[in-house]
Write a protein that holds these residues in place. Structure first.
Motif: not given
Ligand SMILES: [Zn+2]
Lengths: 163, 252
Positions: B39-40, B43-44, B46-47, B51, B130, B132-133, B135-137, B139-140
């Motif tokens: 799922i992760a 989602n990534i 898709l982000d 972009q 982009a 904000k997205e 940042t999550y990427h 971290r993951h």
């Protein structure tokens, strides 16, 4: 129409348009609906995406057009803007309450850089209210949610991610 | 190089990097090592696809020939893609996918952060989403690289092998081509040397935590920015572009 149309009339009509992924909260409560203008060319509605790749944007655009057309407003333009970027702080108080009622923990307040950088927020279980919760995955059922579990009632739930 | 041509090529590259890497990550959909990671990655991906849509739409407008995001994504040939080679390499095992994402994310985040301050308002607006997205990427991918590096003997070995194998593709990220140099001089694009400094710091911090060794800088692969790709991109495009090529003008 008898009385002239006002932006407020349009906003009231658009209260019917829900987030297709969380169908209890309207596009206005979500903060995706940014502006309504009455121009010589009809009604211009401005929306902004939650995430760059939010697949719900096309559905919301179509629903906005369909709702206004059904109310007899023929000339509708839906414009998408990226700036200023959407933040979870734009979800209204009623929107937050509806999310929680739907079983989704509302986002931690203020999408500040601390929350983005990973300082663990206190997340309340939407089922039993316990704050003894743990993140399972930063990426949940949709791009805007993280997956959590409650260590008291043991139920999993979605958190609307801070952005 | 003319400013508009430089801007077109650079925005196209920003879109191509996200499009190609996003496609690679989407290959894990239904094949992830565990459900949450499946799922992760979707989602990534898709982000990144989102972009890419924003950047390619803007590139089409700069060019001014009426090409849409779809025309640019689906109807260009391999040599016309300007992404870095790092983005197009096959997904490999999960350590390889995580290591590649980490090396890219550690570059992508500071780049997007800097672009939010670009005097080009469209670029700044797209980057504002982009960042904000990204940042999550980062971290993951950082968390997983640490988990693999500081995990079992097997996971450590695979993570180190992935970093070693990918290292020669990292130089291209920071080597500006003519278009990028033009925009850096004009103050529209950040100096890639400053992005490199942030990348170095992130890489040093995360590799140390992961008990992995930073490889020595050696020969670095180039050419992706100029449309000269590895043999892998053609296969990727064959899949990505299949439907619009087989059914020209198809609509949902
Ligand atoms: Zn609970």
């Amino acid at each position: 129409m008898s009385a002239p149309l006002t932006p407020q009339d349009v906003l009231d009509l658009l209260e019917q348009v829900k987030d297709p992924e969380v169908p209890v909260i309207s596009v206005r409560e979500l903060g995706v609906l940014r502006d309504v203008q009455l121009t010589a060319d009809g009604v211009e509605v401005t929306i902004t995406p939650t995430y760059s790749g939010c697949p719900a944007m096309d559905v919301m655009r179509t629903e906005i057009e369909r709702t206004l057309h059904a109310a007899g407003i023929d000339r509708v333009t839906v414009k998408q803007v990226l700036s200023p970027p959407w933040t979870t702080d734009w979800i209204s108080a009623s929107g937050r309450a509806k999310l929680e009622g739907y079983g989704i923990a509302p986002p931690p307040h203020s999408a500040d850089i601390r929350a983005l950088k990973g300082a663990a927020p206190v997340v309340k279980c939407p089922h039993c209210g316990s704050t003894r919760t743990e993140m399972i995955s930063a990426f949940g059922s949709t791009a805007c949610k993280a997956l959590y579990k409650c260590t008291d009632c043991l139920e999993p739930f979605d958190l609307f991610k801070c952005l | 190089m003319e400013r508009s041509e430089a801007l077109f090529r650079t925005v196209l590259r920003l879109g191509d990097n996200s499009l190609v890497l996003g496609h690679r990550l989407s290959e894990w959909c239904g094949h992830g090592p565990q459900l949450e990671e499946d799922i992760a990655q979707a989602n990534i991906a898709l982000d990144l696809l989102g972009q890419a849509r924003n950047y390619l739409t803007y590139a089409g407008e700069i060019e001014g020939k009426g090409r849409t995001e779809d025309d640019l994504a689906y109807l260009r040939t391999e040599r016309q893609f300007l992404n870095v080679k790092l983005a197009e390499l096959p997904k490999g095992d999960y350590a390889h996918t995580i290591a590649r994402s980490f090396l890219f994310d550690a570059f992508h985040l500071p780049l997007q952060q800097a672009l939010t301050k670009s005097p080009d308002e469209r670029l700044a607006g797209i980057a504002g989403k982009a960042v904000k997205e990204a940042t999550y990427h980062l971290r993951h991918s950082s968390e997983w690289l640490v988990r693999f590096g500081d995990g079992t003997e097997e996971s450590h070995r695979r993570a180190q092998a992935a970093i070693d194998g990918l290292w020669m593709y990292t130089g291209e990220l920071f080597a500006p081509d003519e278009a990028e140099r033009t925009l850096i001089e004009a103050g529209i694009l950040p100096d890639l040397a400053s992005i490199k400094a942030e990348w170095d710091a992130t890489v040093a911090r995360v590799l140390a935590e992961a008990t992995l060794v930073r490889p020595a800088d050696g020969w670095m692969a180039r050419g992706g920015k100029d449309g000269q790709h590895t043999e892998h991109l053609g296969f990727l495009l064959a899949e990505l572009q299949y439907l619009p090529r087989a059914f020209p003008g198809a609509q949902w």
